[in-house]
Design an enzyme around this catalytic site. Structure first.
Site, PDB file in Angstrom:
ATOM      1  CG  HIS A 142       5.336   4.668  -4.959  1.00  0.00           C
ATOM      2  ND1 HIS A 142       5.753   3.843  -5.978  1.00  0.00           N
ATOM      3  CD2 HIS A 142       5.793   4.092  -3.816  1.00  0.00           C
ATOM      4  CE1 HIS A 142       6.450   2.846  -5.493  1.00  0.00           C
ATOM      5  NE2 HIS A 142       6.478   2.953  -4.175  1.00  0.00           N
ATOM      6  CG  HIS A 202       2.866   0.641  -5.217  1.00  0.00           C
ATOM      7  ND1 HIS A 202       3.147   1.710  -4.402  1.00  0.00           N
ATOM      8  CD2 HIS A 202       3.370  -0.444  -4.596  1.00  0.00           C
ATOM      9  CE1 HIS A 202       3.787   1.290  -3.330  1.00  0.00           C
ATOM     10  NE2 HIS A 202       3.949  -0.001  -3.418  1.00  0.00           N
ATOM     11  CE  LYS A 230      13.353   1.258  -4.453  1.00  0.00           C
ATOM     12  NZ  LYS A 230      13.024   0.584  -3.218  1.00  0.00           N
ATOM     13  CG  ASP A 231      11.569  -4.149  -3.672  1.00  0.00           C
ATOM     14  OD1 ASP A 231      12.122  -3.785  -2.637  1.00  0.00           O
ATOM     15  OD2 ASP A 231      10.638  -3.502  -4.203  1.00  0.00           O
ATOM     16  CB  SER A 270       5.901   3.157   0.665  1.00  0.00           C
ATOM     17  OG  SER A 270       5.208   2.536  -0.395  1.00  0.00           O
ATOM     18  N   GLY A 276       8.172  -5.424  -9.039  1.00  0.00           N
ATOM     19  CA  GLY A 276       9.115  -4.430  -9.536  1.00  0.00           C
ATOM     20  C   GLY A 276      10.557  -4.908  -9.433  1.00  0.00           C
ATOM     21  N   GLY A 279       0.798  -1.225   0.000  1.00  0.00           N
ATOM     22  CA  GLY A 279       0.000   0.000   0.000  1.00  0.00           C
ATOM     23  C   GLY A 279       0.828   1.271   0.000  1.00  0.00           C
ATOM     24  CD  GLN A 328       7.097  -7.936   3.591  1.00  0.00           C
ATOM     25  OE1 GLN A 328       6.255  -8.707   3.153  1.00  0.00           O
ATOM     26  NE2 GLN A 328       7.664  -7.022   2.819  1.00  0.00           N
TER      27      GLN A 328
HETATM   28  P1  AMP Z   1       5.846  -2.577  -1.689  1.00  0.00           P
HETATM   29  O1  AMP Z   1       4.478  -2.002  -1.507  1.00  0.00           O
HETATM   30  O2  AMP Z   1       6.945  -1.643  -1.338  1.00  0.00           O
HETATM   31  O3  AMP Z   1       5.969  -3.951  -1.051  1.00  0.00           O
HETATM   32  O4  AMP Z   1       6.026  -2.830  -3.249  1.00  0.00           O
HETATM   33  C1  AMP Z   1       5.072  -3.546  -3.985  1.00  0.00           C
HETATM   34  C2  AMP Z   1       5.624  -3.820  -5.364  1.00  0.00           C
HETATM   35  O5  AMP Z   1       5.938  -2.585  -6.000  1.00  0.00           O
HETATM   36  C3  AMP Z   1       6.923  -4.639  -5.352  1.00  0.00           C
HETATM   37  O6  AMP Z   1       6.877  -5.588  -6.412  1.00  0.00           O
HETATM   38  C4  AMP Z   1       7.981  -3.607  -5.593  1.00  0.00           C
HETATM   39  O7  AMP Z   1       9.133  -4.105  -6.226  1.00  0.00           O
HETATM   40  C5  AMP Z   1       7.242  -2.650  -6.520  1.00  0.00           C
HETATM   41  N1  AMP Z   1       7.885  -1.330  -6.500  1.00  0.00           N
HETATM   42  C6  AMP Z   1       8.170  -0.566  -5.414  1.00  0.00           C
HETATM   43  N2  AMP Z   1       8.805   0.559  -5.795  1.00  0.00           N
HETATM   44  C7  AMP Z   1       8.928   0.509  -7.144  1.00  0.00           C
HETATM   45  C8  AMP Z   1       9.496   1.371  -8.123  1.00  0.00           C
HETATM   46  N3  AMP Z   1      10.074   2.523  -7.805  1.00  0.00           N
HETATM   47  N4  AMP Z   1       9.448   0.983  -9.421  1.00  0.00           N
HETATM   48  C9  AMP Z   1       8.866  -0.198  -9.769  1.00  0.00           C
HETATM   49  N5  AMP Z   1       8.311  -1.048  -8.903  1.00  0.00           N
HETATM   50  C10 AMP Z   1       8.344  -0.712  -7.597  1.00  0.00           C
END
Ligand code: AMP
Length: 299
Positions: free
Chosen positions: A28, A31, A143-144, A180, A141, A25, A55
């Site tokens: 941005h 997501h 990103k991770d 986030s 993403g 959640g 986690q």
């Molecule tokens: P999170 O809510 O941070 O667990 O992220 C959810 C998904 O969004 C994960 O697959 C992340 O890799 C992806 N994500 C987070 N930040 C970015 C970004 N800047 N660009 C692309 N994907 C992202």
């Protein structure tokens, strides 16, 4: 769009090819890019929103992790999401799970030492989402990048019938990868945080200039980060994209990842490398919000 809080109700909403975007959640553009990718190739776009306690380690930011369901609902509607699955803790974990999924070898390096148990928490919740929601595709993403490798391996090892789709990193105008957690950065920290992007761009430029040695790329990156007094590098490493093993030479699909503490906030970022058939390397840094194209070089 429907806001749904139980696994059973999500399953009733499934239609055609289902694409799942797992998130914690506070949406941005990162997501939203995953939701748009899912929208482009699935009949039902399903987004899960769950801040997964498994986690987070002791002393991490579980309690203060940013949350805003109302805002997220509006953004999900605008991105064309069909179902937003936001389960309460009791739906996700009616009992303390006795089962944990651990992708040990891929979780040991990079973020592993600083975040013991983190990837097991991620793998367990993702396995639960894939099992409980049964999407045909799941979007993550780059990103991770370590997380993505862990999930790909989990899906392969357990023969889960889902296609894992990796998507490019979305970046701010100054190159900072959206996260986030960026809201924890103060004004100075926010400015300083762009050093991660500059350091990774230097690595990509090095590769485009012919550098292939992991150690030399690490040196390049460490020198850049050291130029920013507010930033402290935790790790910087070239690794194989599939098994996350350190690479001495860039000779296959790989990524150069780093973690740094800026203004007390831990940030991660990376640049991906692919080999073209003719042996040239293509580097991918992601997509900048102010630019239409994917940022990559080739040599
Ligand atoms: P999170 O809510 O941070 O667990 O992220 C959810 C998904 O969004 C994960 O697959 C992340 O890799 C992806 N994500 C987070 N930040 C970015 C970004 N800047 N660009 C692309 N994907 C992202």
């Amino acid at each position: 769009m429907r806001l749904v809080t139980t696994f059973a109700e999500v399953r009733r909403q499934r239609r055609g090819v289902v694409g799942l975007v797992p998130t914690m959640g506070f949406f941005h553009e990162g997501h939203l890019s995953l939701m748009k990718a899912a929208r482009a190739d699935c009949d039902t776009v399903l987004v899960s929103l769950f801040v997964n306690p498994l986690q987070f380690g002791a002393g991490e930011d579980l309690d203060r992790y940013p949350r805003d369901l109302e805002r997220d609902q509006g953004l999900a509607v605008a991105a064309g999401v069909d179902v937003l699955f936001a389960p309460p803790l009791e739906e996700m974990y009616p009992r303390t799970p006795a089962t944990a999924v651990t992708v040990a070898a891929l979780s040991a390096g990079l973020c592993g030492p600083a975040r013991p148990g983190h990837f097991s928490g991620v793998a367990t919740v993702v396995a639960k989402l894939l099992g409980g929601l049964q999407p045909q595709r799941a979007y993550f993403g780059r990103k991770d990048a370590q997380q993505l490798a862990v999930i790909r391996r989990l899906v392969a090892d357990l023969s889960l019938p889902v296609e894992v789709v990796g998507c490019p990193i979305i970046r701010e105008e100054d190159g900072l990868a959206l996260s986030s957690r960026n809201i924890y950065l103060g004004g100075d920290g926010r400015t300083a945080a762009a050093v991660l992007w500059r350091a990774l761009s230097a690595a990509a430029a090095g590769v485009e200039g012919g550098e292939r040695r992991g150690a030399a790329l690490k040196e390049l990156v460490a020198t850049r980060v050291a130029q920013q007094a507010e930033a402290r590098l935790e790790y910087a490493e070239l690794v194989d994209a599939e098994d996350v093993e350190p690479l001495e030479h860039l000779d296959r699909a790989s990524f150069f990842a780093l973690a740094a503490h800026v203004d007390g906030v831990r940030l991660i970022d990376n640049v991906h490398f692919w080999m073209n058939e003719d042996g040239r390397v293509k580097s991918e840094l992601g997509v900048r919000l102010d630019g239409p194209s994917i940022l990559y070089g080739e040599r």
